[in-house]
Design a protein around this motif. Structure first.
Motif, PDB file in Angstrom:
ATOM      1  N   LYS A  15      -6.629 -36.441 -32.749  1.00  0.00           N
ATOM      2  CA  LYS A  15      -6.627 -37.371 -33.893  1.00  0.00           C
ATOM      3  C   LYS A  15      -5.353 -38.221 -33.944  1.00  0.00           C
ATOM      4  O   LYS A  15      -5.326 -39.262 -34.591  1.00  0.00           O
ATOM      5  CB  LYS A  15      -6.787 -36.570 -35.179  1.00  0.00           C
ATOM      6  CG  LYS A  15      -7.445 -37.363 -36.297  1.00  0.00           C
ATOM      7  CD  LYS A  15      -7.559 -36.552 -37.552  1.00  0.00           C
ATOM      8  CE  LYS A  15      -8.876 -35.802 -37.638  1.00  0.00           C
ATOM      9  NZ  LYS A  15      -8.982 -35.048 -38.907  1.00  0.00           N
TER      10      LYS A  15
ATOM     11  N   SER B   2     -12.717 -39.637 -38.137  1.00  0.00           N
ATOM     12  CA  SER B   2     -12.389 -40.183 -39.459  1.00  0.00           C
ATOM     13  C   SER B   2     -13.241 -39.566 -40.561  1.00  0.00           C
ATOM     14  O   SER B   2     -12.902 -39.639 -41.733  1.00  0.00           O
ATOM     15  CB  SER B   2     -12.577 -41.693 -39.484  1.00  0.00           C
ATOM     16  OG  SER B   2     -11.719 -42.277 -38.560  1.00  0.00           O
TER      17      SER B   2
ATOM     18  N   LEU C 128      -3.209 -38.330 -41.665  1.00  0.00           N
ATOM     19  CA  LEU C 128      -4.585 -38.818 -41.802  1.00  0.00           C
ATOM     20  C   LEU C 128      -5.468 -37.752 -42.445  1.00  0.00           C
ATOM     21  O   LEU C 128      -6.297 -38.041 -43.309  1.00  0.00           O
ATOM     22  CB  LEU C 128      -5.175 -39.168 -40.423  1.00  0.00           C
ATOM     23  CG  LEU C 128      -4.592 -40.363 -39.692  1.00  0.00           C
ATOM     24  CD1 LEU C 128      -5.113 -40.408 -38.255  1.00  0.00           C
ATOM     25  CD2 LEU C 128      -4.945 -41.669 -40.407  1.00  0.00           C
TER      26      LEU C 128
ATOM     27  N   GLU D 224      -8.397 -37.843 -45.368  1.00  0.00           N
ATOM     28  CA  GLU D 224      -9.790 -37.532 -45.029  1.00  0.00           C
ATOM     29  C   GLU D 224     -10.321 -36.342 -45.832  1.00  0.00           C
ATOM     30  O   GLU D 224     -11.451 -36.359 -46.314  1.00  0.00           O
ATOM     31  CB  GLU D 224      -9.906 -37.224 -43.535  1.00  0.00           C
ATOM     32  CG  GLU D 224      -9.640 -38.436 -42.653  1.00  0.00           C
ATOM     33  CD  GLU D 224      -9.228 -38.067 -41.226  1.00  0.00           C
ATOM     34  OE1 GLU D 224      -8.981 -38.989 -40.445  1.00  0.00           O
ATOM     35  OE2 GLU D 224      -9.150 -36.850 -40.917  1.00  0.00           O
TER      36      GLU D 224
ATOM     37  N   GLY E 248     -10.587 -46.821 -37.665  1.00  0.00           N
ATOM     38  CA  GLY E 248     -10.188 -45.577 -38.336  1.00  0.00           C
ATOM     39  C   GLY E 248     -10.534 -45.641 -39.818  1.00  0.00           C
ATOM     40  O   GLY E 248     -11.651 -45.994 -40.184  1.00  0.00           O
ATOM     41  N   LEU E 249      -9.560 -45.347 -40.672  1.00  0.00           N
ATOM     42  CA  LEU E 249      -9.837 -45.331 -42.118  1.00  0.00           C
ATOM     43  C   LEU E 249      -9.897 -46.737 -42.718  1.00  0.00           C
ATOM     44  O   LEU E 249     -10.358 -46.927 -43.833  1.00  0.00           O
ATOM     45  CB  LEU E 249      -8.770 -44.497 -42.846  1.00  0.00           C
ATOM     46  CG  LEU E 249      -8.809 -42.995 -42.543  1.00  0.00           C
ATOM     47  CD1 LEU E 249      -7.596 -42.292 -43.143  1.00  0.00           C
ATOM     48  CD2 LEU E 249     -10.090 -42.360 -43.070  1.00  0.00           C
TER      49      LEU E 249
END
Ligand code: SAH
Ligand code: SF4
Length: 345
Positions: A6, A35, A135, A139, A179-180
């Motif tokens: 990740k 993600s 991250l 998440e 990604g996010l």
């Protein structure tokens, strides 16, 4: 040693997949699953079994496990205590605003900076977080609440600029459309003021909002509460902030925790106003949260208003930060402290 998949960026992930003998387009699919906060490669149902096996044998997926969750009775604020693979814990706070959900995440387990008013500073330092672990906090909260988070502040435990490489990589990953997809302008980085790193940050081409914890109008008072002030003077710090604005075009925010009898007199406000006059900035006044053992008491409303008025006379905008989740807040770092005392890490 398993690889932290990740924390890889798109280029690194693509290279890794291709070098493993698999087609390039699989990298994008894997990123999408990561993600979504999957916990094992077998959850990636559109990835063929041989690739899943390859990933399982060579990589691990970094996750933030919910150890504790406190929900405010007054508003929708949620405070999480997350644990990582080694049992170490950090705190994150999820807040609901008119414009969406915002999360305050941690960048290190503990902090080396030792500010006297801060619960995190008082409980020592264990290690820095990997990009993937920053991250994972976002998440996990998104998955737990079934929401999309639109704003991120690096204001939890730790000093982001003391974990520079990982934090910069995290910002790039979090803002990546693959990604996010959280825009850099919706990310705020708070620092106690590690001056050379502010210059470095300005040169990274990541226009995040910089928030500087000032907490004092002069070096003498600042040195009493913030050890970093012995290394860099306020003049040097403000010069770096001006450079940050000139390079990025982003207005700098100053955090000022008001401590009764320490930094909250009219004289202190006047000195602060003089220093900040003409700068493109905004001041956030925060009545200090009482942390056991510090002896600090928050400034009263009258002092807060007087401070705002004096700054306003010099055209410096200041607001008292809205306190969300006051029943569960007890300032960042305290939940972990309590967990430590109860026998956790
Ligand atoms: N290390 C970074 C970011 C984490 S601390 C920094 O210092 O900026 C996030 C913010 O909380 C900082 O502005 C910090 O000064 C403030 N803070 C820490 N303890 C506090 C307390 N007891 N009351 C009010 N603000 C506090
Ligand atoms: Fe570290 Fe920030 Fe706390 Fe200071 S205020 S000890 S820099 S987390």
């Amino acid at each position: 040693m398993l690889i932290d998949i990740k924390s890889m960026n798109d280029d690194e992930l693509e290279k890794f997949i291709v070098d493993g003998g698999f087609p390039k387009f699989r990298a994008k699919q894997i990123r999408q699953w990561l993600s979504k906060s999957v916990e094992s490669f077998d959850e990636m149902i559109n990835i063929p079994k041989n690739l899943r096996d390859f990933l399982t044998s060579s990589c691990y997926i970094s996750v933030a496990n919910i150890e504790k969750k406190l929900i405010s009775r007054y508003d929708k604020t949620v405070k999480y205590l997350f644990s990582f693979f080694d049992g170490e814990c950090v705190e994150s706070v999820l807040m609901s605003y008119k414009h969406g959900w915002s999360i305050c995440i941690s960048t290190q387990i503990g902090c080396k900076m030792g500010c006297t008013f801060c619960a995190t500073g008082r409980s020592g330092f264990s290690r820095s977080l990997a990009p993937s672990e920053m991250l994972a906090q976002i998440e996990s909260a998104q998955k737990d609440m079934n929401i999309k988070i639109s704003n991120v502040v690096l204001m939890g435990m730790g000093e982001p600029l003391d974990n520079f490489e990982n934090v910069v990589k995290f910002i790039r990953l979090a803002s990546s459309p693959t990604g996010l997809n959280i825009g850099m302008r919706h990310i705020t980085l708070s620092t106690c003021g590690i001056v050379p790193k502010i210059y470095e940050l300005a040169n990274q081409h990541i226009p995040v909002t910089l928030s500087v914890s000032l907490h004092a109008p002069n070096d003498e008072i600042r040195q009493r509460t913030m050890p970093i002030a012995k290394k860099y003077s306020i003049n040097e710090l403000l010069k770096a902030c001006k450079d940050y604005f000139d390079t990025t075009g982003r207005r700098v925010t100053f955090e000022y925790s008001m401590i009764s009898g320490v930094n909250d007199s009219d004289q202190n406000a006047k000195e602060l106003a003089k220093r900040l006059e003409g700068m493109h900035s905004h001041v956030n006044l925060i009545p200090v949260n009482t942390v056991e053992g510090t002896g600090y008491i928050k400034s009263n409303i009258k002092r807060q208003q007087s401070f705002i008025n004096i700054l306003a006379e010099k055209n410096i905008t200041a607001t008292v930060r809205r306190t969300l989740g006051s029943d569960i807040n007890a300032s960042c770092g305290q939940l972990r402290r309590k967990h430590q005392i109860e026998g956790g890490k």
